[in-house]
Every structure is written in structure tokens, then in C-alpha cells.
Design a protein around this motif. Structure first.
Motif: not given
Length: 346
Positions: A221-227, A231-242, A270-276
Motif C-alpha cells: 500500500y502507498v497510504g491514505y489518498r483521496q480518490i 459515480d464510483v468513489i469520492n473519499k480518502n482510502i487506504y490505497e494500493n501500490d498498483w 486485499d485485507h483493506s476491503i475485508d468484510e466491506p
């Protein structure tokens, strides 16, 4: 009560278990158990194939399920190697109490002849020694060593410190290997080298291991980023190192061979979206599922642009495009496009 004895019926290459229960007439402050080699004519199963474990009791004063119709009291929970119990000075039984010993036998898969084997269990309690018979029926077929049911039992390496006082990579590997012996695949591979090359080497090892049915792509992961994607997402999330996902997939393709397709057992978790749904991360799950698929498509496009010969590497582009992206959630219209739903069974 039955006559004290150990009796096993099993195939070649199989684990089976038996137990004895002792009732103490007086306080017991030392217990030891030894088994002999098991013999059938000239054929021998070594005593080293038998593990002796001590049933560790836990007092249950309340059922976790209020509808459970079971009495409270002492329940055998953990099974602990007898030598560890002896070292801790816990090989004791109070007068009037029961104590179980649990015996796990593994028959060799290759050089074990079918037949009726016998041996002896020697039990020493408070210095008093007694012997009991062991009988083993080995059937004339072999349990295949290859495991087909794909599993992902997470072992959280950091948490090993609580029981082992050791959460090193070496200790994690011991747990990983232990589970494989019992036909269970953990999630993350044991990994000593966090480089792409290191990941490929460890993937090759376990992709070739018949005990391993599945393994996960390690996430960085690269840390928290505003994405913000309309129509998909607009929030600060724990972003993957794609880029790291891309690099590993590309390298796994290059390292695959007709004898060893490294994508056969690979999946994404991806543990960051476990049980979303239960953790208010539905948007993240939808977004990351989309990003994984985009990354798969980019890897295939770049391999094709480089004239990569999929057939020569024992694979097709669908091995990459069709990778499972496991998300721990039941199907819901809020996440209609997930690849692989893994519902919580409770």
C-alpha cells in the motif's frame, strides 16, 4: 468404560487420531507416555510417526450462543505436545478428574505395507508404569498428497507474538508449513525477500508443492489518498501500490513454464476491503475490484505488445484476465460486479 487401548484404521499417507481418558483416583503430579514401533511381520511403522498430545481443558462458564443446549464446565480445547506440558510442569490431574491424551499417527505414503500392525503404549503416572496395546489397520490404498480444495486460512504474523513470543518470518513459515501438512492453505506466502524476484521464487516453490492448493498475491500500500472517480468513489482510502501488483503479475507470467503455471493457484485477496459491507467500505471494494481488473488487462496488453508467447509459458492470457478477486461478502446489489464473493457463514 472400554479396555485401555489405542486402535487406528487408516490408509497409507493419512493422519488418524485416537485418545485415552484417564480418571485419577488420587492427585497426579507427573505423566509420561511412550509408544513402541508398530510391527506387522517384517514391516515397521516407526514410533517417530506418532505424536503424543495432552488435552488442555478450559472452563466454559457461559455459552457464546445462548441457544446452545450444552452444560457449562471444563472442556478439552487445545491439544498440546506432551513434552511441552511436562516442561511447563502442567502434567497433573486432580483426584476424581479426567485427563485425555491424544495420539496422532501418520502412515508413510510410499513404503508402508498394508496389514495389521501392533505395538505398545507405556504410560507412567506418578512413577507407576503400565502398558497397553496399540493396533493399526493399514488399508491397501494411498491418500493422494495433492490437495484440490482451495482454502485461505489467514495467519496474522504479528499476532504470533502472543502465543509464541516470536513473530519472525521464520515462525510464520513454520505455521504455514504446519497447515499444509493438514491440507490447509494459508493466505500470504512465507516470504523472506520483499522484492519482486523474491516473491516469484517463493511462488515457484509453493506452486510446485502438491500440498498447497492456493496462494494469495501479496498486497502493498502507498497510504491514505483521496480518490475521486465520478459515480464510483469520492473519499480518502487506504490505497494500493498498483505498480507492485502489475510488477508481480508480469514477473509471474515471465517465470511460468509448461510444467509450472504460476497462475493456477494464484488469487487476489486485499485485507483493506475485508468484510466491506460491515465496515462501510463498499465504495472501496467496488473501486479496488475495478482497479484489479484494469491492472490484469494492462499486464496482458503489455505482454502482448512485447510479443510474449503465452503458450510457450504454459498459460493463456485468460489465466491473468480471469484471476479470482476474493471479497469477504455475500452477494449484494451494492457490489454487483465483484469477481468472487466469500460470504460470512454466520
Amino acid at each position: 468404560k472400554q479396555e485401555a487401548a489405542l486402535s487406528f484404521e487408516m490408509a497409507k499417507g493419512e493422519y488418524e487420531n485416537a485418545q485415552i481418558i484417564m480418571t485419577a483416583k488420587a492427585d497426579v503430579d507427573s505423566i509420561d507416555a511412550k509408544v513402541s514401533d508398530l510391527k506387522s511381520g517384517e514391516n515397521v511403522i516407526s514410533k517417530d510417526n506418532m505424536e503424543i498430545l495432552f488435552q488442555k481443558y478450559v472452563n466454559i462458564d457461559k455459552m457464546s450462543n445462548p441457544l446452545a443446549n450444552f452444560p457449562t464446565g471444563m472442556y478439552p480445547d487445545a491439544i498440546v505436545p506432551l513434552d511441552a506440558i511436562q516442561e511447563a510442569g502442567e502434567d497433573e490431574i486432580e483426584a476424581g478428574e479426567n485427563q485425555g491424551l491424544y495420539f496422532t499417527l501418520k502412515t508413510p505414503a510410499g513404503d508402508c505395507a498394508a496389514g495389521e500392525y501392533t505395538g505398545t503404549l507405556t504410560l507412567t503416572v506418578n512413577g507407576f508404569e503400565s502398558s497397553f496395546p496399540i493396533s493399526v489397520t493399514v488399508w491397501d490404498f494411498v491418500i493422494p498428497q495433492e490437495t484440490h480444495a482451495q482454502t485461505m486460512f489467514n495467519v496474522f504474523r504479528d499476532n504470533l507474538i502472543g502465543g509464541e513470543l516470536d513473530n519472525t518470518k521464520e515462525m510464520y513459515e513454520k505455521y504455514y508449513e504446519f497447515l499444509l501438512d493438514y491440507r490447509i492453505a494459508a493466505g500470504d506466502l512465507p516470504q523472506y525477500d520483499d522484492t519482486v524476484e523474491g516473491y516469484v521464487e517463493i511462488a515457484k516453490k509453493y506452486a510446485a508443492d502438491p500440498r498447497c492448493s492456493a496462494y494469495a498475491m501479496k498486497m502493498y500500500y502507498v497510504g491514505y489518498r483521496q480518490i475521486n472517480i465520478p459515480d464510483v468513489i469520492n473519499k480518502n482510502i487506504y490505497e494500493n501500490d498498483w505498480q507492485s501488483v502489475y510488477d508481480r503479475l508480469y514477473a509471474l507470467a515471465e517465470a511460468s513454464t509448461p510444467e509450472l503455471n504460476l497462475f493456477d493457484k494464484l488469487y487476489i485477496f486485499d485485507h483493506s476491503i475485508d468484510e466491506p459491507e460491515g465496515t462501510n467500505r463498499v465504495d472501496e471494494a467496488n473501486y479496488k475490484n475495478m482497479k484489479f481488473i484494469e491492472t490484469f488487462e494492462q499486464v496482458v496488453a503489455d505482454l502482448e505488445a512485447a510479443n510474449f508467447d503465452f503458450a510457450a509459458h504454459g498459460m493463456t492470457k485468460d489465466d491473468i484476465l480471469g484471476l479470482e478477486v476474493v471479497v469477504t461478502n455475500a452477494y449484494t446489489t451494492a457490489m454487483p460486479d465483484l469477481r468472487t464473493y466469500c460470504p460470512q457463514m454466520q
